[in-house]
Design an enzyme around this catalytic site. Structure first.
Site, PDB file in Angstrom:
ATOM      1  N   ASN A  90       0.673  -0.989   0.167  1.00 26.22           N
ATOM      2  CA  ASN A  90      -0.061   0.299  -0.171  1.00 26.22           C
ATOM      3  C   ASN A  90       0.932   1.181   0.058  1.00 26.22           C
ATOM      4  O   ASN A  90       0.083   2.008  -1.053  1.00 26.22           O
ATOM      5  CB  ASN A  90      -1.177   0.346   1.232  1.00 26.22           C
ATOM      6  CG  ASN A  90      -1.478  -0.913   1.565  1.00 26.22           C
ATOM      7  OD1 ASN A  90      -2.223  -1.451   0.111  1.00 26.22           O
ATOM      8  ND2 ASN A  90      -2.493  -2.060   2.307  1.00 26.22           N
ATOM      9  N   SER A 115       5.410  10.796   7.456  1.00 25.09           N
ATOM     10  CA  SER A 115       5.014  10.868   9.157  1.00 25.09           C
ATOM     11  C   SER A 115       6.015  11.039   9.788  1.00 25.09           C
ATOM     12  O   SER A 115       7.414  11.151   9.316  1.00 25.09           O
ATOM     13  CB  SER A 115       4.838   9.041   9.067  1.00 25.09           C
ATOM     14  OG  SER A 115       4.503   9.268  10.314  1.00 25.09           O
ATOM     15  N   TYR A 152       6.646   1.443   9.036  1.00 23.90           N
ATOM     16  CA  TYR A 152       5.542   1.592   8.919  1.00 23.90           C
ATOM     17  C   TYR A 152       6.294   3.309   8.273  1.00 23.90           C
ATOM     18  O   TYR A 152       6.398   3.939   7.366  1.00 23.90           O
ATOM     19  CB  TYR A 152       4.895   2.301   8.946  1.00 23.90           C
ATOM     20  CG  TYR A 152       3.695   3.394   8.884  1.00 23.90           C
ATOM     21  CD1 TYR A 152       3.010   3.569   8.331  1.00 23.90           C
ATOM     22  CD2 TYR A 152       3.638   4.602  10.345  1.00 23.90           C
ATOM     23  CE1 TYR A 152       1.939   4.968   7.788  1.00 23.90           C
ATOM     24  CE2 TYR A 152       3.074   5.748  10.270  1.00 23.90           C
ATOM     25  CZ  TYR A 152       2.454   6.526   8.912  1.00 23.90           C
ATOM     26  OH  TYR A 152       1.636   7.366   9.111  1.00 23.90           O
ATOM     27  N   LYS A 156       7.539   5.498   4.751  1.00 29.97           N
ATOM     28  CA  LYS A 156       6.827   6.547   5.152  1.00 29.97           C
ATOM     29  C   LYS A 156       8.787   7.219   4.117  1.00 29.97           C
ATOM     30  O   LYS A 156       8.538   8.377   2.867  1.00 29.97           O
ATOM     31  CB  LYS A 156       7.331   7.503   5.707  1.00 29.97           C
ATOM     32  CG  LYS A 156       5.702   7.570   6.511  1.00 29.97           C
ATOM     33  CD  LYS A 156       4.579   7.749   4.966  1.00 29.97           C
ATOM     34  CE  LYS A 156       3.300   7.292   5.761  1.00 29.97           C
ATOM     35  NZ  LYS A 156       2.404   7.063   4.411  1.00 29.97           N
TER      36      LYS A 156
END
Ligand SMILES: NC(=O)C1=CN([C@@H]2O[C@H](COP(=O)(O)OP(=O)(O)OC[C@H]3O[C@@H](n4cnc5c(N)ncnc54)[C@H](O)[C@@H]3O)[C@@H](O)[C@H]2O)C=CC1
Ligand SMILES: O=C1O[C@H](COP(=O)(O)O)[C@@H](O)[C@H](O)[C@H]1O
Length: 270
Positions: A90, A115, A152, A156
């Protein structure tokens, strides 16, 4: 901007904050893999302007990007504990697909939702918790190397690097916004880290508006309100984008009440 703006992940929290604040200022093409509720659509946006598609679907994304002037890319898995297969698909592959489609469509600029977790490992044991407090002078300013908190955050940092690549090789203007912690109405309650990186809804909409209007080449900026507790500098966002935030988590008590109303009641703010 005369051409429409493609907003991916439009039905999520950040997308809704942007549309609530600047929904009337642009023609939008909204993309999300989930149907977007009618309550989130600004006036003038109809079902014809909404694309239900996955950002990893190259054909769908290419079609959605045709004829737009700018892309705001928010879609992805936002969970700090997201597993590798999800962020790989994703966030990394999806982001590459969106950049590629933007370049092929001749889009001028792409704004990427990065982020705080791209740099979360700067929050070392010897710096925390005092770095979350008002009197601490530690600052990250966007020029530092990524130090992700988790996979995660790795995804980013990869998105930011894809942005650097597409800017250098395809002359696309790219702004990467390292978003802090977006909450509506008040800062995260009883959470020092969250209050240091609070991004209010109105500052969020204003920041993305500036990303759509300012002239720049490649930028990494922090997306937080003007919090007294900050450890992210917002100077680059002010200088490069003209960001002028209005909110500050210090205007709320630790448990999220407006300080003014607590004081007016004669109570002692926490
Ligand atoms: N909310 C926050 O405080 C922060 C958000 N961000 C980033 O901002 C972006 C938006 O986050 P939120 O709005 O909070 O998340 P959200 O989960 O509320 O919204 C994400 C939206 O993207 C869509 N989406 C997810 N994967 C997709 C795919 N493969 N194809 C098409 N659509 C897809 C979802 O259906 C959802 O509507 C994310 O990239 C997140 O990493 C970064 C830092 C903080
Ligand atoms: O990137 C993100 O960061 C925020 C703040 O992180 P947290 O670990 O302090 O909660 C998070 O709320 C958001 O979901 C995420 O996408």
């Amino acid at each position: 901007m005369d051409e429409p703006v493609l907003l991916t992940g439009a039905g999520g929290r950040v997308g809704r904050a942007i549309l609530a604040g600047i929904g009337e200022a642009y023609d939008w093409r909204l993309l999300d893999r989930e149907p977007i509720g009618a309550d989130a659509l600004p006036d003038g946006v109809t079902d014809d302007d909404v694309v239900v598609a996955d950002v990893t679907d190259e054909d769908e994304v290419r079609e959605a990007a045709a004829g737009v002037g700018a892309v705001v890319h928010l879609a992805g898995d936002p969970r700090p504990n997201a597993p590798w297969d999800s962020v790989l698909t994703n966030n990394i592959d999806g982001t590459r697909t969106v950049f590629e489609a933007a370049v092929d469509a001749g889009v001028d600029r792409l704004v990427f939702a990065s982020s705080n977790h791209a740099v979360g490992a700067y929050e070392t044991d010897d710096r925390t918790p005092h770095m979350y407090r008002k009197d601490d002078e530690f600052r990250l300013d966007g020029s530092e190397l990524p130090r992700p908190s988790n996979l995660y955050g790795v995804s980013k940092a990869a998105g930011e690097t894809l942005g650097r690549y597409y800017h250098d090789h395809h002359d696309l203007s790219v702004a990467c916004v390292r978003i802090g912690n977006l909450t509506e109405g008040h800062p995260p309650k009883e959470y020092e880290r969250g209050q240091a990186m609070w991004l209010s809804h109105r500052d969020c909409a204003h920041l993305f508006d500036r990303c759509l209007l300012a002239d720049y080449g490649y930028e990494i900026v922090y997306g937080i309100s003007d919090n007294d507790r900050k450890y992210y500098s917002i100077e680059r966002a002010r200088e490069a984008l003209g960001y002028d935030p209005q909110d500050n988590s210090a205007e709320y008590t630790f448990d999220g009440e407006p300080r003014e109303s607590v004081e007016a009641d004669g109570r002692t703010p926490r």
